[in-house]
Write a protein that holds these residues in place. Structure first.
Motif, mmCIF file in Angstrom:
data_model
loop_
_atom_site.group_PDB
_atom_site.id
_atom_site.type_symbol
_atom_site.label_atom_id
_atom_site.label_comp_id
_atom_site.label_asym_id
_atom_site.label_seq_id
_atom_site.Cartn_x
_atom_site.Cartn_y
_atom_site.Cartn_z
ATOM 1 N N LEU A 176 13.055 0.105 -11.196
ATOM 2 C CA LEU A 176 11.514 0.249 -11.116
ATOM 3 C C LEU A 176 10.926 1.459 -11.750
ATOM 4 O O LEU A 176 9.727 1.615 -11.777
ATOM 5 N N ALA A 177 11.320 2.501 -11.666
ATOM 6 C CA ALA A 177 10.936 3.658 -12.217
ATOM 7 C C ALA A 177 10.543 3.564 -13.622
ATOM 8 O O ALA A 177 9.452 3.763 -14.125
ATOM 9 N N ALA A 178 11.460 3.172 -14.559
ATOM 10 C CA ALA A 178 11.248 2.906 -15.882
ATOM 11 C C ALA A 178 10.224 1.861 -16.185
ATOM 12 O O ALA A 178 9.375 1.742 -16.908
ATOM 13 N N ASN A 179 10.120 0.698 -15.193
ATOM 14 C CA ASN A 179 9.141 -0.170 -15.352
ATOM 15 C C ASN A 179 7.730 0.590 -15.201
ATOM 16 O O ASN A 179 6.631 0.111 -15.788
ATOM 17 N N ARG A 180 7.674 1.417 -14.156
ATOM 18 C CA ARG A 180 6.393 2.071 -13.716
ATOM 19 C C ARG A 180 5.910 2.947 -14.977
ATOM 20 O O ARG A 180 4.540 2.705 -15.231
ATOM 21 N N GLY A 189 9.533 -6.124 -6.886
ATOM 22 C CA GLY A 189 10.995 -5.553 -7.307
ATOM 23 C C GLY A 189 11.581 -5.150 -6.214
ATOM 24 O O GLY A 189 12.778 -5.345 -6.255
ATOM 25 N N LYS A 190 11.276 -4.478 -5.235
ATOM 26 C CA LYS A 190 11.876 -4.275 -3.967
ATOM 27 C C LYS A 190 12.251 -5.282 -2.935
ATOM 28 O O LYS A 190 13.230 -5.203 -2.050
ATOM 29 N N ALA A 235 4.535 -7.822 -11.913
ATOM 30 C CA ALA A 235 5.259 -8.579 -11.002
ATOM 31 C C ALA A 235 6.280 -7.684 -10.437
ATOM 32 O O ALA A 235 6.804 -7.461 -9.281
ATOM 33 N N VAL A 236 7.156 -7.021 -11.558
ATOM 34 C CA VAL A 236 8.389 -6.331 -11.186
ATOM 35 C C VAL A 236 7.757 -5.061 -10.316
ATOM 36 O O VAL A 236 8.422 -4.494 -9.328
ATOM 37 N N LEU A 253 10.565 -2.799 -19.161
ATOM 38 C CA LEU A 253 11.255 -4.113 -18.509
ATOM 39 C C LEU A 253 12.855 -4.393 -19.119
ATOM 40 O O LEU A 253 13.482 -4.694 -18.420
ATOM 41 N N VAL A 254 13.071 -3.981 -20.239
ATOM 42 C CA VAL A 254 14.214 -4.183 -20.746
ATOM 43 C C VAL A 254 15.284 -3.050 -20.278
ATOM 44 O O VAL A 254 16.408 -3.518 -19.620
ATOM 45 N N TYR A 255 14.644 -1.995 -19.830
ATOM 46 C CA TYR A 255 15.529 -1.065 -19.044
ATOM 47 C C TYR A 255 15.687 -1.654 -17.774
ATOM 48 O O TYR A 255 16.981 -1.296 -17.012
#
Length: 348
Positions: free
Chosen positions: A154-158, A19-20, A14-15, A143-145
């Motif tokens: 968004l980059a960390a989630n990817r 997220g954008k 979902a993020v 997700l935590v980041y």
């Protein structure tokens, strides 16, 4: 997979999608909630223990029904947050969260009925254990980041999604390597036909369990990736001599269809039980059911119920760790603690 993993996957998906367009926190919370929804079918009473097993991951995991319900859930979320302008993004996010839940479950052993109502076939690739921290931790880390640092989140989630997906791919490649090793070692034309199962042991993809089932019984062996080309040693388990009669019972046929033929039959004094051989190992099976009793006039079916055994997941993981380190030890069989229905006059 377990609920924590599915919630983490739903949140990460979902993020990544909305997220954008919305806050990362809103996307993560809704993703986690929707990612948990399909598994709420465990609270449905299907009438008996076997039905509750074989109908889990049924309609709620169907790609057809998920596709139909996704726009409604997205519309409700948009109404809640007054974000109707982002309906398409939320629609895509909800659909992907639901679909990835079912597809991830398909990589496990249990069996996921993706094509209901057109087919109740339980798809199972059997390349990853139902709980595997190495799949879940990258999702949680990303997700935590993202939660704490939204501007870079968004980059960390990817990255978390890429790492977890890479581990999933690794599980498939490792499984194929083990299958290749086993088939190369067992290339014997004189051997009777059997069904072959290769699956990871608890909480890892380093030690793999191999099952061969034929009409007489099953063989169980283990292969650690540290074994190299060392031959797999199998332990033979024979079914009771009454197995042909047991296989004819309706409940046994249902479990056989669901487990793709990997059903074991066991005798405990006068009681006969059946178990799904795919879920557990060395006598520690998560799904074992009472089936029949030996009486003076033959084998008679009895009231079906799931047996009470302690499922030794931690013990199985510790055993696998020792096995990977080439420390050969045994695993104690879980004790059958159910009331023996053969001591009563119940039957059907």
């Amino acid at each position: 997979m377990d609920s924590v993993t599915q919630a983490a996957l739903g949140a990460a998906v979902a993020v990544a999608v909305v997220g954008k367009h919305s806050s990362i926190k809103k996307a993560a919370i809704w993703g986690a909630v929707i990612g948990t929804l399909p598994d709420l079918d465990v609270f449905i009473d299907y009438g008996d223990d076997l039905s509750e097993m074989v109908r889990h991951r049924g309609e709620s995991h169907s790609l057809v029904y998920q596709t139909l319900i996704a726009p409604l859930l997205a519309w409700l979320i948009c109404r809640w947050h007054q974000q109707q302008q982002h309906f398409k993004a939320w629609w895509l996010a909800v659909w992907l969260v639901l679909v990835t839940h079912s597809l991830l479950d398909t990589f496990t052993t249990y069996g996921t009925q993706l094509l209901l109502p057109f087919s109740n076939y339980p798809f199972a690739l059997e390349s990853i254990f139902v709980i595997d921290p190495l799949y879940t931790l990258p999702l949680l880390a990303g997700l935590v980041y993202a939660w704490r640092q939204p501007e870079k989140g968004l980059a960390a989630n990817r990255i978390g999604l890429i790492c977890s997906s890479g581990y999933l791919l690794w599980s498939v490649l490792a499984q194929q390597w083990v299958i290749h090793q086993v088939t190369q070692q067992g290339a014997d034309a004189s051997q009777s036909p059997y069904w072959l199962l290769v699956q990871p042991t608890a909480l890892n993809t380093l030690v793999w369990r191999i099952i061969k089932v034929d009409e007489h019984g099953y063989q169980e062996g283990f292969y650690a990736l540290s074994d190299g080309r060392r031959a797999v040693t199998f332990r033979q388990h024979y079914f009771p001599e009454q197995t042909e009669q047991l296989r004819a019972f309706t409940d046994a046929e249902r479990l056989t269809r669901f487990s793709h033929g990997f059903v074991g039959y066991f005798q405990h004094d006068a009681l006969f039980t059946m178990a799904d051989l795919r879920m557990g190992m060395q006598g520690n099976y998560a799904f074992e059911f009472t089936l029949a009793c030996q009486q003076h006039d033959g084998v008679k079916s009895t009231q079906l119920q799931q047996t009470r055994k302690s499922y030794q997941m931690v013990e199985m993981w510790l055993w696998a760790a020792r096995r990977f380190l080439q420390q050969e030890t045994g695993l104690t069989e879980a004790e059958l603690r159910s009331e023996n229905p053969c001591n009563t006059n119940s039957g059907r």
